[in-house]
Scaffold this motif. Sequence first.
Motif, PDB file in Angstrom:
ATOM      1  N   ILE A 261      75.508 -30.668  53.398  1.00 28.91           N
ATOM      2  CA  ILE A 261      74.517 -31.523  52.708  1.00 28.91           C
ATOM      3  C   ILE A 261      75.159 -32.207  51.496  1.00 28.91           C
ATOM      4  O   ILE A 261      74.991 -33.418  51.294  1.00 28.91           O
ATOM      5  N   LYS A 262      75.904 -31.434  50.716  1.00 28.40           N
ATOM      6  CA  LYS A 262      76.591 -32.011  49.541  1.00 28.40           C
ATOM      7  C   LYS A 262      77.647 -33.028  49.995  1.00 28.40           C
ATOM      8  O   LYS A 262      77.754 -34.128  49.431  1.00 28.40           O
TER       9      LYS A 262
ATOM     10  N   THR B 166      76.157 -36.345  51.392  1.00 28.41           N
ATOM     11  CA  THR B 166      75.521 -37.086  50.283  1.00 28.41           C
ATOM     12  C   THR B 166      76.597 -37.752  49.427  1.00 28.41           C
ATOM     13  O   THR B 166      76.492 -38.944  49.080  1.00 28.41           O
TER      14      THR B 166
ATOM     15  N   PRO C 143      72.404 -40.944  45.006  1.00 26.22           N
ATOM     16  CA  PRO C 143      72.089 -39.777  45.813  1.00 26.22           C
ATOM     17  C   PRO C 143      70.708 -39.168  45.578  1.00 26.22           C
ATOM     18  O   PRO C 143      70.326 -38.283  46.325  1.00 26.22           O
ATOM     19  N   ALA C 144      69.953 -39.641  44.575  1.00 18.83           N
ATOM     20  CA  ALA C 144      68.746 -38.884  44.180  1.00 18.83           C
ATOM     21  C   ALA C 144      67.767 -38.697  45.334  1.00 18.83           C
ATOM     22  O   ALA C 144      67.157 -37.637  45.467  1.00 18.83           O
TER      23      ALA C 144
ATOM     24  N   THR D 208      68.580 -39.235  48.662  1.00 15.53           N
ATOM     25  CA  THR D 208      69.233 -39.014  49.952  1.00 15.53           C
ATOM     26  C   THR D 208      68.680 -37.732  50.573  1.00 15.53           C
ATOM     27  O   THR D 208      68.618 -36.695  49.917  1.00 15.53           O
ATOM     28  N   VAL D 209      68.270 -37.834  51.821  1.00  9.77           N
ATOM     29  CA  VAL D 209      67.699 -36.689  52.545  1.00  9.77           C
ATOM     30  C   VAL D 209      68.625 -36.347  53.707  1.00  9.77           C
ATOM     31  O   VAL D 209      69.068 -37.243  54.429  1.00  9.77           O
ATOM     32  N   VAL D 210      68.952 -35.063  53.844  1.00 10.20           N
ATOM     33  CA  VAL D 210      69.782 -34.595  54.960  1.00 10.20           C
ATOM     34  C   VAL D 210      69.041 -33.466  55.674  1.00 10.20           C
ATOM     35  O   VAL D 210      68.584 -32.516  55.016  1.00 10.20           O
TER      36      VAL D 210
ATOM     37  N   GLY E 287      68.030 -31.010  52.867  1.00 13.60           N
ATOM     38  CA  GLY E 287      68.614 -31.326  51.569  1.00 13.60           C
ATOM     39  C   GLY E 287      68.036 -32.592  50.981  1.00 13.60           C
ATOM     40  O   GLY E 287      67.741 -33.547  51.699  1.00 13.60           O
ATOM     41  N   VAL E 288      67.854 -32.580  49.674  1.00 16.24           N
ATOM     42  CA  VAL E 288      67.459 -33.776  48.917  1.00 16.24           C
ATOM     43  C   VAL E 288      68.376 -33.849  47.698  1.00 16.24           C
ATOM     44  O   VAL E 288      68.581 -32.829  47.018  1.00 16.24           O
ATOM     45  N   GLY E 289      68.938 -35.013  47.430  1.00 21.04           N
ATOM     46  CA  GLY E 289      69.786 -35.175  46.248  1.00 21.04           C
ATOM     47  C   GLY E 289      71.037 -34.312  46.294  1.00 21.04           C
ATOM     48  O   GLY E 289      71.566 -33.935  45.244  1.00 21.04           O
ATOM     49  N   GLY E 290      71.497 -33.981  47.506  1.00 20.83           N
ATOM     50  CA  GLY E 290      72.734 -33.221  47.644  1.00 20.83           C
ATOM     51  C   GLY E 290      72.575 -31.716  47.553  1.00 20.83           C
ATOM     52  O   GLY E 290      73.559 -30.980  47.643  1.00 20.83           O
TER      53      GLY E 290
ATOM     54  N   THR F 260      70.164 -28.154  48.825  1.00 15.52           N
ATOM     55  CA  THR F 260      69.172 -27.671  49.785  1.00 15.52           C
ATOM     56  C   THR F 260      67.832 -27.443  49.070  1.00 15.52           C
ATOM     57  O   THR F 260      67.785 -27.229  47.851  1.00 15.52           O
ATOM     58  N   ILE F 261      66.775 -27.473  49.864  1.00 17.35           N
ATOM     59  CA  ILE F 261      65.446 -27.190  49.295  1.00 17.35           C
ATOM     60  C   ILE F 261      65.415 -25.749  48.770  1.00 17.35           C
ATOM     61  O   ILE F 261      64.750 -25.465  47.764  1.00 17.35           O
TER      62      ILE F 261
END
Lengths: 69, 69, 69, 69, 69, 69
Positions: A24-25, A28, A39-40, A42-44, B55-58, B60-61
């Motif tokens: 994820i990191k 992003t 990146p704020a 960005t959804v993965v 993931g959001v903003g790099g 994980t939730i």
Amino acid sequence: MPYVNIKLTREAQPITAEQKAAIIKGVTDLLVDVIDRGPATTVVVIDEIDTDNYGVGGETITVRRSQNK
Amino acid sequence: MPYVNIKLTREAQPITAEQKAAIIKGVTDLLVDVIDRGPATTVVVIDEIDTDNYGVGGETITVRRSQNK
Amino acid sequence: MPYVNIKLTREAQPITAEQKAAIIKGVTDLLVDVIDRGPATTVVVIDEIDTDNYGVGGETITVRRSQNK
Amino acid sequence: MPYVNIKLTREAQPITAEQKAAIIKGVTDLLVDVIDRGPATTVVVIDEIDTDNYGVGGETITVRRSQNK
Amino acid sequence: MPYVNIKLTREAQPITAEQKAAIIKGVTDLLVDVIDRGPATTVVVIDEIDTDNYGVGGETITVRRSQNK
Amino acid sequence: MPYVNIKLTREAQPITAEQKAAIIKGVTDLLVDVIDRGPATTVVVIDEIDTDNYGVGGETITVRRSQNK
């Protein structure tokens, strides 16, 4: 803002929470580096798929693993 | 005829069958109201995703929840 | 945080920017109302699909439109 | 090279590994037959969805099954 | 074997073929580095979305751009 | 009821409306044959992707075509 979906098989050796966080990191950061997006927001999303449910070349990954492909 | 896919995290407080039905009904009605499409063949699929896999903003939730983001 | 993807056909009467904005606002609000998720990082993506490329019941929408289905 | 994603409900009578393999083989062959694409890197992913999470016509499949729709 | 789908907006400054190639190479390498999956059958698909069709926080990207969000 | 999404590249030789119809019919029939699901509400969506936007093995299809891969 980009949205990324990654589909991987769920194998005998599971993907750890640390590896998921690194993916994820990493993706992003890649999108910031290459196209300066995010990146704020960005959804993965990572989907883990059973090897019976994932096919390549007309065969399931279950079969391919048994043939060392 | 529209197709809708919704991805949500699977949290400690699970989404109930009633809430899922309300989301499916709500988005189907919305598309009829706004663009007069469907509803007979409108398809809605809800995917519930582990918080380690979203993931959001790099981050994980899982991590964001631990930081009250 | 939810992610929503909506697939609609691109018809003779196109969907306007106002209708797209209303769909994005409507589905974002729906998810807040029903499950109290989002809205700051809720992402909605609308894909417009040619009627030759969208099938229901084994027929393309192009064919179904010509038969008033 | 094509990529195919198939979403099906997870029902009381589960889809067997043999049926999944037949779907993966069948759709891979279909794309070779019709458009001569693939098959070496054709990818097929099957997602099994709970009947509470899949809606048609504004109703969940759970409800539709209970009404013999 | 992983499959990756990336959705980005189509902006005034388009994403170049070189940037797309760098994203595809970068995410393929990332998955090899972190989980040692692929790369021969790793598939990456980039979807470019009109700013009217992509929403964050209940607003289209078109509107957010006009507000410098 | 199944939902199927197929992603293909848009090549110099375009996929015709007849080929698209044959894919939609073929995959709908396949799901009836193998698992007896559908066909009335089976939905099939075909996405055509630029060769710069589709990668296999870390390279775009544009590059692979130029190397006869």
